[in-house]
Design a protein around this motif. Structure first.
Motif, short mmCIF file in Angstrom:
data_model
loop_
_atom_site.label_atom_id
_atom_site.label_comp_id
_atom_site.label_asym_id
_atom_site.label_seq_id
_atom_site.Cartn_x
_atom_site.Cartn_y
_atom_site.Cartn_z
N THR A 28 27.14 99.55 45.58
CA THR A 28 27.63 100.86 45.97
C THR A 28 29.06 100.95 45.47
O THR A 28 29.60 99.97 44.96
CB THR A 28 27.52 101.06 47.50
OG1 THR A 28 27.85 102.41 47.81
CG2 THR A 28 28.41 100.11 48.27
N VAL A 86 27.76 95.21 53.44
CA VAL A 86 28.40 95.59 52.18
C VAL A 86 29.61 94.68 52.05
O VAL A 86 30.45 94.62 52.96
CB VAL A 86 28.81 97.07 52.17
CG1 VAL A 86 29.60 97.41 50.91
CG2 VAL A 86 27.56 97.96 52.26
N LYS A 112 24.67 94.65 49.87
CA LYS A 112 25.10 95.36 48.67
C LYS A 112 26.55 94.98 48.39
O LYS A 112 27.29 94.62 49.32
CB LYS A 112 25.02 96.88 48.82
CG LYS A 112 23.64 97.45 48.78
CD LYS A 112 23.70 98.97 48.74
CE LYS A 112 22.32 99.58 48.57
NZ LYS A 112 22.41 101.02 48.28
#
Length: 131
Positions: A28, A86, A112
């Protein structure tokens, strides 16, 4: 007449779509993290995987400092099963986030990478939190 751009023809559109969809399953970016973080339920836990001193100098607001060496199964079990993590580090010159993402995936956790890290965050003009 070809040039360095056209010498190799582009892949078929379906292959291009599959390629970029797959990439987005792994990563991302800073703007998306910021936008999601401004909502009531961002849907992920943001982990700054740098050392505590770097974290204290400045980090993405809302991030938890958790270097890879402290990502034990016991520690990660503090979050509900299925939690998306993340991870980020200093920036494109650092592979700490890659190593952390690999480690979390090896623990069976969804993860991610926030591409750009701190460098990308600041390049977007976003403020860092201190402390």
């Amino acid at each position: 007449m070809s040039n360095p751009v056209t010498a190799i023809p582009p892949a078929p559109a379906a292959e291009v779509a599959a390629h970029y969809a797959r990439r987005l399953a792994f990563e991302t970016d800073c703007a998306d993290v910021r936008a999601a973080s401004e909502t009531a339920a961002p849907g992920f836990v943001l982990l700054d995987v740098r050392g505590p001193q770097a974290y204290a100098r400045g980090h993405v607001p809302g991030a938890i400092n958790l270097p890879r060496g402290k990502m034990t199964p016991r520690r990660m079990a503090e979050w509900p099963a299925g939690t998306l993590f993340v991870v980020y580090c200093a920036g494109p010159h650092c592979n700490g986030a890659d190593k952390a993402a690999l480690h979390l995936a090896e623990l069976g956790l969804p993860v991610k990478l926030m591409i750009g890290g701190i460098t990308g965050w600041e390049d977007e003009g976003f403020a860092l939190a201190e402390g």
